[in-house]
Design a protein around this motif. Structure first.
Motif, mmCIF file in Angstrom:
data_model
loop_
_atom_site.group_PDB
_atom_site.id
_atom_site.type_symbol
_atom_site.label_atom_id
_atom_site.label_comp_id
_atom_site.label_asym_id
_atom_site.label_seq_id
_atom_site.Cartn_x
_atom_site.Cartn_y
_atom_site.Cartn_z
ATOM 1 N N GLU A 26 0.830 -1.203 0.000
ATOM 2 C CA GLU A 26 0.000 0.000 0.000
ATOM 3 C C GLU A 26 0.862 1.250 0.000
ATOM 4 O O GLU A 26 0.622 2.186 -0.762
ATOM 5 C CB GLU A 26 -0.929 0.016 1.210
ATOM 6 C CG GLU A 26 -1.827 1.235 1.219
ATOM 7 C CD GLU A 26 -2.777 1.274 2.394
ATOM 8 O OE1 GLU A 26 -3.468 2.294 2.521
ATOM 9 O OE2 GLU A 26 -2.825 0.320 3.173
ATOM 10 N N GLU A 27 1.886 1.283 0.857
ATOM 11 C CA GLU A 27 2.731 2.477 0.952
ATOM 12 C C GLU A 27 3.625 2.667 -0.264
ATOM 13 O O GLU A 27 3.870 3.781 -0.687
ATOM 14 C CB GLU A 27 3.598 2.404 2.207
ATOM 15 C CG GLU A 27 2.840 2.686 3.474
ATOM 16 C CD GLU A 27 3.765 2.783 4.669
ATOM 17 O OE1 GLU A 27 4.991 2.876 4.485
ATOM 18 O OE2 GLU A 27 3.237 2.777 5.787
ATOM 19 N N TRP A 30 0.357 1.346 -4.026
ATOM 20 C CA TRP A 30 -0.970 1.935 -4.204
ATOM 21 C C TRP A 30 -0.925 3.457 -4.135
ATOM 22 O O TRP A 30 -1.338 4.143 -5.060
ATOM 23 C CB TRP A 30 -1.889 1.359 -3.132
ATOM 24 C CG TRP A 30 -3.290 1.842 -3.142
ATOM 25 C CD1 TRP A 30 -3.752 3.024 -2.645
ATOM 26 C CD2 TRP A 30 -4.442 1.169 -3.661
ATOM 27 N NE1 TRP A 30 -5.112 3.111 -2.809
ATOM 28 C CE2 TRP A 30 -5.553 1.982 -3.424
ATOM 29 C CE3 TRP A 30 -4.625 -0.058 -4.288
ATOM 30 C CZ2 TRP A 30 -6.837 1.627 -3.805
ATOM 31 C CZ3 TRP A 30 -5.904 -0.413 -4.649
ATOM 32 C CH2 TRP A 30 -6.991 0.418 -4.416
ATOM 33 N N ARG A 31 -0.433 3.994 -3.035
ATOM 34 C CA ARG A 31 -0.449 5.461 -2.865
ATOM 35 C C ARG A 31 0.421 6.192 -3.878
ATOM 36 O O ARG A 31 -0.051 7.108 -4.536
ATOM 37 C CB ARG A 31 -0.021 5.819 -1.445
ATOM 38 C CG ARG A 31 -1.067 5.523 -0.420
ATOM 39 C CD ARG A 31 -0.638 6.060 0.916
ATOM 40 N NE ARG A 31 -1.217 5.280 1.984
ATOM 41 C CZ ARG A 31 -0.707 5.188 3.178
ATOM 42 N NH1 ARG A 31 0.405 5.811 3.471
ATOM 43 N NH2 ARG A 31 -1.303 4.486 4.103
ATOM 44 N N SER A 34 -1.057 5.879 -7.468
ATOM 45 C CA SER A 34 -2.291 6.639 -7.683
ATOM 46 C C SER A 34 -2.012 8.145 -7.677
ATOM 47 O O SER A 34 -2.645 8.895 -8.409
ATOM 48 C CB SER A 34 -3.366 6.267 -6.654
ATOM 49 O OG SER A 34 -2.954 6.577 -5.356
ATOM 50 N N ARG A 35 -1.036 8.584 -6.862
ATOM 51 C CA ARG A 35 -0.647 10.007 -6.894
ATOM 52 C C ARG A 35 -0.013 10.353 -8.229
ATOM 53 O O ARG A 35 -0.252 11.426 -8.787
ATOM 54 C CB ARG A 35 0.327 10.332 -5.761
ATOM 55 C CG ARG A 35 -0.363 10.743 -4.479
ATOM 56 C CD ARG A 35 0.669 11.148 -3.484
ATOM 57 N NE ARG A 35 1.390 9.930 -3.183
ATOM 58 C CZ ARG A 35 1.905 9.581 -2.019
ATOM 59 N NH1 ARG A 35 1.886 10.357 -1.040
ATOM 60 N NH2 ARG A 35 2.492 8.446 -1.827
ATOM 61 N N GLY A 107 -5.997 2.474 -7.666
ATOM 62 C CA GLY A 107 -5.835 3.505 -6.641
ATOM 63 C C GLY A 107 -6.532 4.799 -7.012
ATOM 64 O O GLY A 107 -7.222 5.413 -6.197
ATOM 65 N N ARG A 108 -6.355 5.207 -8.251
ATOM 66 C CA ARG A 108 -6.991 6.451 -8.709
ATOM 67 C C ARG A 108 -8.504 6.307 -8.748
ATOM 68 O O ARG A 108 -9.240 7.205 -8.325
ATOM 69 C CB ARG A 108 -6.452 6.844 -10.085
ATOM 70 C CG ARG A 108 -6.937 8.187 -10.555
ATOM 71 C CD ARG A 108 -6.424 9.296 -9.667
ATOM 72 N NE ARG A 108 -7.037 10.558 -10.030
ATOM 73 C CZ ARG A 108 -7.223 11.543 -9.190
ATOM 74 N NH1 ARG A 108 -6.820 11.443 -7.941
ATOM 75 N NH2 ARG A 108 -7.803 12.659 -9.591
ATOM 76 N N VAL A 111 -9.961 6.578 -5.287
ATOM 77 C CA VAL A 111 -10.070 7.976 -4.842
ATOM 78 C C VAL A 111 -11.305 8.637 -5.462
ATOM 79 O O VAL A 111 -12.041 9.361 -4.789
ATOM 80 C CB VAL A 111 -8.791 8.765 -5.209
ATOM 81 C CG1 VAL A 111 -8.975 10.257 -5.023
ATOM 82 C CG2 VAL A 111 -7.611 8.261 -4.388
ATOM 83 N N HIS A 131 -9.466 0.045 7.919
ATOM 84 C CA HIS A 131 -8.735 1.171 8.519
ATOM 85 C C HIS A 131 -8.389 0.887 9.980
ATOM 86 O O HIS A 131 -7.269 1.179 10.423
ATOM 87 C CB HIS A 131 -9.540 2.464 8.401
ATOM 88 C CG HIS A 131 -9.595 3.009 7.006
ATOM 89 N ND1 HIS A 131 -8.486 3.268 6.238
ATOM 90 C CD2 HIS A 131 -10.652 3.346 6.232
ATOM 91 C CE1 HIS A 131 -8.836 3.733 5.064
ATOM 92 N NE2 HIS A 131 -10.156 3.787 5.026
#
Length: 171
Positions: A26-27, A30-31, A34-35, A107-108, A111, A131
């Protein structure tokens, strides 16, 4: 009783290891991916598409969110065919590239569609559970020296990558 304690410790170590892998994906995947994809959202055609995706109904948003998962399957079959034909490196490259693109897209899309997907009670409950579970796992992992060392390495890699991809000053 002692056997149970040893079995529990072993199972806990395996589960924490798997959790660490999920959090690292994820770190590190994914993040950032997607950024990176979000940077392209300034392009007018893509901006219009994203605006339309944000206004979809919950069921349409669910279908759109599943597109990266569904489209990845035939690509994996193609990669397996390449491997079967003796092009192992090409097959692995196809899988890795497809997974990177799919992760960035998922990921995008997450969001963009999260507000609509939260209309589904099962999705909202699952996301809330994730979460809370992630926070507990992170707290457990932060106690491990191995996890802290991996985080330090990751931070160093991110700093170096930032230097490599930073725009250069004209000379």
């Amino acid at each position: 009783m002692i056997l149970f304690k040893w079995a529990w410790r072993g199972l806990r170590a395996v589960l924490l290891g798997l959790a660490a892998v999920v959090l690292l994906i994820e770190e590190w995947g994914w993040r950032p991916l997607s950024r990176w994809l979000a940077r392209w959202a300034h392009w007018p055609p893509l901006a219009r598409l994203e605006a339309r995706i944000r206004t979809l109904s919950p069921y349409a948003a669910l279908v759109i969110f599943l597109v990266p998962v569904i489209t990845l399957f035939p690509v994996k079959l193609l990669a397996l065919w390449f491997i079967h034909q003796g092009s192992t490196a090409l097959g692995i490259a196809v899988i890795v590239l497809a997974k990177l693109v799919s992760t960035a897209l998922a990921g995008r899309l997450f969001v963009l569609t999260e507000p609509q997907l939260r209309h589904f009670a099962w999705f909202s409950a699952s996301l809330n559970w994730w979460h809370a579970t992630k926070a507990r796992l992170r707290a457990a992992l932060e106690k491990l020296s191995v996890w802290r060392a991996v985080r330090r390495v990751r931070k160093g890699v991110v700093v170096r990558m930032g230097r490599w991809f930073r725009p250069r000053e004209p000379r």
